[in-house]
Design an enzyme around this catalytic site. Structure first.
Site, PDB file in Angstrom:
ATOM      1  N   LYS A  52       0.815  -1.193   0.000  1.00  0.00           N
ATOM      2  CA  LYS A  52       0.000   0.000   0.000  1.00  0.00           C
ATOM      3  C   LYS A  52       0.862   1.264   0.000  1.00  0.00           C
ATOM      4  O   LYS A  52       0.385   2.339  -0.313  1.00  0.00           O
ATOM      5  CB  LYS A  52      -0.861   0.046   1.288  1.00  0.00           C
ATOM      6  CG  LYS A  52      -1.709  -1.154   1.557  1.00  0.00           C
ATOM      7  CD  LYS A  52      -2.377  -0.981   2.964  1.00  0.00           C
ATOM      8  CE  LYS A  52      -2.990  -2.276   3.401  1.00  0.00           C
ATOM      9  NZ  LYS A  52      -3.408  -2.244   4.801  1.00  0.00           N
ATOM     10  N   ASP A 112      14.731  -1.047   0.531  1.00  0.00           N
ATOM     11  CA  ASP A 112      15.526  -1.259   1.739  1.00  0.00           C
ATOM     12  C   ASP A 112      16.595  -2.309   1.399  1.00  0.00           C
ATOM     13  O   ASP A 112      17.617  -1.969   0.812  1.00  0.00           O
ATOM     14  CB  ASP A 112      14.543  -1.711   2.825  1.00  0.00           C
ATOM     15  CG  ASP A 112      15.153  -1.853   4.193  1.00  0.00           C
ATOM     16  OD1 ASP A 112      16.047  -1.073   4.515  1.00  0.00           O
ATOM     17  OD2 ASP A 112      14.737  -2.745   4.954  1.00  0.00           O
ATOM     18  N   PHE A 161      14.157   3.759  10.368  1.00  0.00           N
ATOM     19  CA  PHE A 161      12.843   3.286   9.944  1.00  0.00           C
ATOM     20  C   PHE A 161      11.973   4.503   9.644  1.00  0.00           C
ATOM     21  O   PHE A 161      11.719   5.336  10.511  1.00  0.00           O
ATOM     22  CB  PHE A 161      12.189   2.389  11.005  1.00  0.00           C
ATOM     23  CG  PHE A 161      11.024   1.645  10.431  1.00  0.00           C
ATOM     24  CD1 PHE A 161      11.206   0.432   9.766  1.00  0.00           C
ATOM     25  CD2 PHE A 161       9.736   2.177  10.494  1.00  0.00           C
ATOM     26  CE1 PHE A 161      10.134  -0.230   9.184  1.00  0.00           C
ATOM     27  CE2 PHE A 161       8.654   1.520   9.913  1.00  0.00           C
ATOM     28  CZ  PHE A 161       8.861   0.314   9.256  1.00  0.00           C
ATOM     29  N   ASP A 168       4.336   3.134   6.567  1.00  0.00           N
ATOM     30  CA  ASP A 168       3.678   2.858   7.849  1.00  0.00           C
ATOM     31  C   ASP A 168       4.598   2.177   8.840  1.00  0.00           C
ATOM     32  O   ASP A 168       5.611   1.576   8.473  1.00  0.00           O
ATOM     33  CB  ASP A 168       2.477   1.931   7.616  1.00  0.00           C
ATOM     34  CG  ASP A 168       2.919   0.498   7.302  1.00  0.00           C
ATOM     35  OD1 ASP A 168       3.673   0.328   6.312  1.00  0.00           O
ATOM     36  OD2 ASP A 168       2.552  -0.427   8.048  1.00  0.00           O
ATOM     37  N   ARG A 174       0.740   6.567   7.852  1.00  0.00           N
ATOM     38  CA  ARG A 174       0.782   6.750   6.392  1.00  0.00           C
ATOM     39  C   ARG A 174       0.332   8.150   6.010  1.00  0.00           C
ATOM     40  O   ARG A 174       0.723   8.685   4.979  1.00  0.00           O
ATOM     41  CB  ARG A 174      -0.149   5.745   5.703  1.00  0.00           C
ATOM     42  CG  ARG A 174       0.280   4.288   5.831  1.00  0.00           C
ATOM     43  CD  ARG A 174      -0.524   3.434   4.860  1.00  0.00           C
ATOM     44  NE  ARG A 174      -0.494   2.016   5.184  1.00  0.00           N
ATOM     45  CZ  ARG A 174       0.452   1.170   4.789  1.00  0.00           C
ATOM     46  NH1 ARG A 174       1.456   1.597   4.070  1.00  0.00           N
ATOM     47  NH2 ARG A 174       0.398  -0.103   5.113  1.00  0.00           N
TER      48      ARG A 174
HETATM   49  P1  IMP Z   1      13.005  -4.747   1.063  1.00  0.00           P
HETATM   50  O1  IMP Z   1      12.552  -6.026   0.438  1.00  0.00           O
HETATM   51  O2  IMP Z   1      13.904  -5.004   2.270  1.00  0.00           O
HETATM   52  O3  IMP Z   1      13.675  -3.790   0.100  1.00  0.00           O
HETATM   53  O4  IMP Z   1      11.741  -4.043   1.703  1.00  0.00           O
HETATM   54  C1  IMP Z   1      10.811  -3.438   0.928  1.00  0.00           C
HETATM   55  C2  IMP Z   1       9.521  -3.101   1.633  1.00  0.00           C
HETATM   56  O5  IMP Z   1       9.640  -3.074   3.067  1.00  0.00           O
HETATM   57  C3  IMP Z   1       9.116  -1.698   1.219  1.00  0.00           C
HETATM   58  O6  IMP Z   1       8.364  -1.716   0.038  1.00  0.00           O
HETATM   59  C4  IMP Z   1       8.334  -1.241   2.422  1.00  0.00           C
HETATM   60  O7  IMP Z   1       6.986  -1.667   2.289  1.00  0.00           O
HETATM   61  C5  IMP Z   1       8.970  -1.950   3.607  1.00  0.00           C
HETATM   62  N1  IMP Z   1       9.954  -1.059   4.280  1.00  0.00           N
HETATM   63  C6  IMP Z   1      11.301  -1.107   4.186  1.00  0.00           C
HETATM   64  N2  IMP Z   1      11.880  -0.129   4.916  1.00  0.00           N
HETATM   65  C7  IMP Z   1      10.864   0.586   5.460  1.00  0.00           C
HETATM   66  C8  IMP Z   1      10.821   1.758   6.302  1.00  0.00           C
HETATM   67  O8  IMP Z   1      11.830   2.371   6.691  1.00  0.00           O
HETATM   68  N3  IMP Z   1       9.571   2.198   6.636  1.00  0.00           N
HETATM   69  C9  IMP Z   1       8.428   1.577   6.234  1.00  0.00           C
HETATM   70  N4  IMP Z   1       8.423   0.490   5.439  1.00  0.00           N
HETATM   71  C10 IMP Z   1       9.625  -0.005   5.055  1.00  0.00           C
HETATM   72 MG    MG Z   2       5.199  -1.703   3.104  1.00  0.00          MG
END
Ligand code: IMP
Ligand code: MG
Length: 198
Positions: A52, A112, A161, A168, A174
């Site tokens: 979302k 991330d 974070f 969120d 959000r």
């Molecule tokens: P990844 O697979 O580790 O790159 O994580 C991707 C998903 O994790 C993103 O699309 C977000 O939904 C969530 N995410 C990663 N870091 C954050 C953050 O700092 N705040 C909120 N959601 C996060």
């Molecule tokens: Mg997310």
């Protein structure tokens, strides 16, 4: 005109340092829209929003794209802990339409580790789009586990974070008009709810 952030006394104690101000978000999103309009002129652009978190960014971005384009959504669940994704991803909602031969731009809130996006690139790439690129509002380069080609990036942020402007923590925050760091010591336990996995 600038939109002032609420005075700190009125702010939720879980909302920490502002990482990206509302004005800077607006300026950058406008700029990205102009860039995308130029790069995709004469092409067959489909924006794919990842639910979302990307919804706020995507709807603002799309208003600044001045060429014909379409919109579709995907929802994915990433297995792993609350803060670390594992790279094992399940599709909860797939695209409504086929993307074969089309110019697909994935719109993400934040990259991330990069594992979720890496899965999405493989999954959508296998459907033979004419082109497949990524536009991410935020990226945390220090956390990257896999190198990915991200064509458009809004802002690089430190390893904190982030909440707000779609992002969120346990489904809250959000609606903040800016991006802030979460202050974990300020998080008040809420009634446990069935938490959405994306
Ligand atoms: P990844 O697979 O580790 O790159 O994580 C991707 C998903 O994790 C993103 O699309 C977000 O939904 C969530 N995410 C990663 N870091 C954050 C953050 O700092 N705040 C909120 N959601 C996060
Ligand atoms: Mg997310």
């Amino acid at each position: 005109m600038s939109t002032p952030n609420p005075p700190s006394a009125a702010r939720d104690p879980a909302i920490g340092e502002i990482l990206v101000q509302a004005d800077d978000l607006r300026r950058r999103v406008t700029g990205l829209g102009i860039e995308i309009s130029r790069d995709y002129s004469g092409r067959d652009l489909v924006l794919v929003g990842v639910l979302k978190g990307a919804v706020f960014f995507l709807s603002d971005l799309m208003r600044h794209i001045e060429i014909p384009c379409e919109l579709d959504f995907m929802a994915v669940a990433s297995y792993g802990s609350a803060t670390d994704s594992s790279g094992v991803v399940r599709i909860l909602k797939d695209l409504d339409a086929a993307i074969e031969g089309r110019d697909v731009l994935i719109v993400e809130d934040i990259v991330d580790s990069g594992l979720t996006l890496s899965y999405l690139l493989r999954s959508l790439g296998a459907r033979a789009p004419r082109s497949l690129e990524v536009c991410a509002l935020l990226t945390k380069p220090e956390r990257r586990k896999v190198e990915l080609p991200i064509r458009y990036v809004g802002f690089e942020i430190p390893d904190r974070f982030a909440i707000g402007y779609g992002l969120d923590h346990a489904e809250r925050f959000r609606n903040l008009p800016y991006v802030a760091a979460l202050r974990r010591e300020g998080v008040v336990a809420t009634v446990p709810s069935a938490q959405a996995p994306w």
